[in-house]
Design an enzyme around this catalytic site. Structure first.
Site, PDB file in Angstrom:
ATOM      1  N   GLY A  91       0.837  -1.207   0.000  1.00 30.31           N
ATOM      2  CA  GLY A  91       0.000   0.000   0.000  1.00 30.31           C
ATOM      3  C   GLY A  91       0.860   1.240   0.000  1.00 30.31           C
ATOM      4  O   GLY A  91       2.051   1.173  -0.288  1.00 30.31           O
ATOM      5  N   ASN A  92       0.252   2.372   0.288  1.00 32.70           N
ATOM      6  CA  ASN A  92       1.031   3.612   0.409  1.00 32.70           C
ATOM      7  C   ASN A  92       0.413   4.481   1.487  1.00 32.70           C
ATOM      8  O   ASN A  92      -0.609   4.130   2.070  1.00 32.70           O
ATOM      9  CB  ASN A  92       1.098   4.337  -0.937  1.00 32.70           C
ATOM     10  CG  ASN A  92      -0.282   4.696  -1.453  1.00 32.70           C
ATOM     11  OD1 ASN A  92      -0.985   5.495  -0.860  1.00 32.70           O
ATOM     12  ND2 ASN A  92      -0.688   4.072  -2.557  1.00 32.70           N
ATOM     13  N   ARG A  93       1.046   5.638   1.773  1.00 29.42           N
ATOM     14  CA  ARG A  93       0.649   6.419   2.938  1.00 29.42           C
ATOM     15  C   ARG A  93      -0.478   7.409   2.670  1.00 29.42           C
ATOM     16  O   ARG A  93      -0.768   8.256   3.497  1.00 29.42           O
ATOM     17  CB  ARG A  93       1.871   7.149   3.499  1.00 29.42           C
ATOM     18  CG  ARG A  93       2.776   6.178   4.231  1.00 29.42           C
ATOM     19  CD  ARG A  93       4.081   6.789   4.725  1.00 29.42           C
ATOM     20  NE  ARG A  93       4.165   8.213   4.742  1.00 29.42           N
ATOM     21  CZ  ARG A  93       5.185   8.914   4.253  1.00 29.42           C
ATOM     22  NH1 ARG A  93       6.206   8.298   3.719  1.00 29.42           N
ATOM     23  NH2 ARG A  93       5.190  10.223   4.328  1.00 29.42           N
ATOM     24  N   SER A  94      -1.122   7.320   1.530  1.00 29.03           N
ATOM     25  CA  SER A  94      -2.219   8.250   1.258  1.00 29.03           C
ATOM     26  C   SER A  94      -3.299   8.109   2.333  1.00 29.03           C
ATOM     27  O   SER A  94      -3.730   7.010   2.657  1.00 29.03           O
ATOM     28  CB  SER A  94      -2.818   7.942  -0.119  1.00 29.03           C
ATOM     29  OG  SER A  94      -4.069   8.581  -0.237  1.00 29.03           O
ATOM     30  N   ALA A 124      -4.374   7.642  -4.729  1.00 27.09           N
ATOM     31  CA  ALA A 124      -2.978   7.242  -4.939  1.00 27.09           C
ATOM     32  C   ALA A 124      -3.005   5.760  -5.297  1.00 27.09           C
ATOM     33  O   ALA A 124      -2.874   4.888  -4.438  1.00 27.09           O
ATOM     34  CB  ALA A 124      -2.164   7.484  -3.678  1.00 27.09           C
TER      35      ALA A 124
END
Ligand code: C5P
Length: 410
Positions: A208-211, A275
């Site tokens: 995943g990502n930090r969005s 994102a």
């Protein structure tokens, strides 16, 4: 007279800055608003209700138990007001508002608010930086209220710190600019993507990502406030769903792609703020991957939702907006993306600003211009983006597709 015809309740908490609420009431009235005042008992120790009665021509409401009032004054004021402005908003008043208390005239009116809600905090800097206050500010903001200030400056006890209430003029400006937009997107159908995507590796792990999803959610909230019909396709986030939006929850980029592609031709505007992960694991293991030596992951490309939408759109959506998060050559990268993805507007961010935060600094890039904006709240940025969308709806920058393909002049 830019607040002409607007109805505003000013609610006072008990703090020294209550004296500035007198000027605030005058200023709102000078700009054309009709103003009513509610105050807590503590506020009455700093400034008298008679002052406000004299200014507004209506008694200030201090008491839910007034025997000469037959109805429910808080319900009537909550319904009446286009905006409720709490100034000064003390630590105590914000805490009580956050926890849903309604045991005085100010809180009960707030609980019945139909319109916009603003808080202008004023307190000692240690009260302002207290974790409880900071949490309450976050909660109030997430629920749609606008917190104005405070600023750093001299405080009541002579110390200098963050906790000074915004000046009445600045509060009036903020209220005015927010009320000005009401309903200008009425009837416009807006599709928004938000948040990260989670690409599953096995039943318990994902890439995943930090969005945080805050930017897309802020756009949804502002679009709704401005009268648009909103569908929000959201990846996994920790945010309350905006009231009034159709919310489609997805997890992976493929699911988001499917959710968007099956709907886009019903929308006037599509704003792709998610994102989206560019890659996903080539295989999703059916059982939890056991640890051993090293582990090599094979990744495959995800569909590019914005690009696919740009390629497939016919006359809809009329306006397509993408985001670009870049570490270098921001404007050029945004311009390339505008072209490659057939978008009408790209909101370009430096990778250092925005992600997971409440504020953002962006440059808006369209076919003919690049406008760098100062750092601002995601809500304020959402409004700037929607202002541009509105202008593009009126004056499209894009040639109809068939003409563009034939290379027709104009
Ligand atoms: O190409 P890049 O990922 O930098 O483009 C960012 C923009 O494209 C954002 O608007 C994002 O929501 C969108 N995007 C998308 N699908 C992807 C990747 C990005 O819609 N797979």
């Amino acid at each position: 007279m830019s607040l002409q015809g607007k109805r505003i309740v000013v609610g006072l908490g008990g703090g020294i800055a209550a004296f500035k609420a007198v000027q605030l009431v005058r200023e709102l009235m000078r700009r054309g608003a009709e103003v009513r005042v509610v105050m807590t008992e503590a506020a009455g120790r700093f400034v008298g209700p008679i002052t406000f009665a004299g200014l507004t021509g209506k008694p200030a409401v201090t008491d839910l138990w007034a025997e000469d009032y037959a109805g429910e004054v808080h319900v009537e004021l909550g319904e009446w007001a286009d905006a409720i402005v709490i100034a000064p908003a003390t630590m105590n008043l914000m805490a009580r508002a956050t926890s849903g208390q309604a045991n005085d005239a100010v809180l009960a009116t707030l609980a019945c608010a139909r319109g916009e809600v603003f808080f202008a905090p004023a307190m000692h800097h240690r009260m302002w930086s207290h974790p409880a206050t900071q949490l309450n500010v976050r909660l109030l903001t997430e629920r749609g209220a606008v917190v104005l200030g405070p600023v750093t400056g001299p405080l009541a006890n002579g110390e200098v710190g963050e906790g000074r209430m915004l000046e009445p003029d600045d509060i009036a400006d903020a209220v005015e600019s927010r009320l000005a937009h009401t309903d200008d997107l009425k009837g416009t159908r807006v599709l928004i993507t938000a948040g990260p995507t989670h690409e599953d590796l096995d039943p318990v792990r994902y890439l995943g990502n930090r969005s945080s999803g805050r930017m897309g959610y802020a756009i949804a909230a502002q679009a709704l406030r401005r009268g648009a019909e909103v569908t929000l396709v959201t990846g996994p986030v920790q945010l309350p769903a905006p009231t009034g939006a159709e919310v489609v929850s997805v997890r992976s980029a493929q699911q988001m792609h499917e959710a968007v592609m099956s709907r886009f031709d019903r929308f006037d505007v599509a704003i792709m703020a998610a994102a989206v992960a560019d890659y996903r694991p080539a295989q999703r293991a059916t059982h939890k991957i056991k640890k051993g030596g090293g582990l090599k992951l094979e990744l495959v490309r995800n569909p590019d939702i914005l690009a696919d939408l740009g390629a497939k759109r016919g006359s809809q959506p009329s306006v397509l907006v993408g985001f670009a998060l870049e570490t270098e050559n921001l404007e050029q990268a945004a311009r390339d993306k505008l072209e490659q993805k057939s978008a009408d507007l790209i909101v370009a961010n430096e990778a250092s600003s925005g992600l997971g935060q409440d504020t953002n600094r962006a440059t808006l890039v369209d076919a003919s211009s690049a406008s760098p904006l100062p750092e601002m709240s995601k809500r304020a940025l959402a409004d700037q983006i929607l202002d541009r969308v509105r202008a593009l709806l009126k004056h499209p920058s894009r040639k109809p597709r068939h003409e563009a393909e034939r290379g027709a002049p104009n």
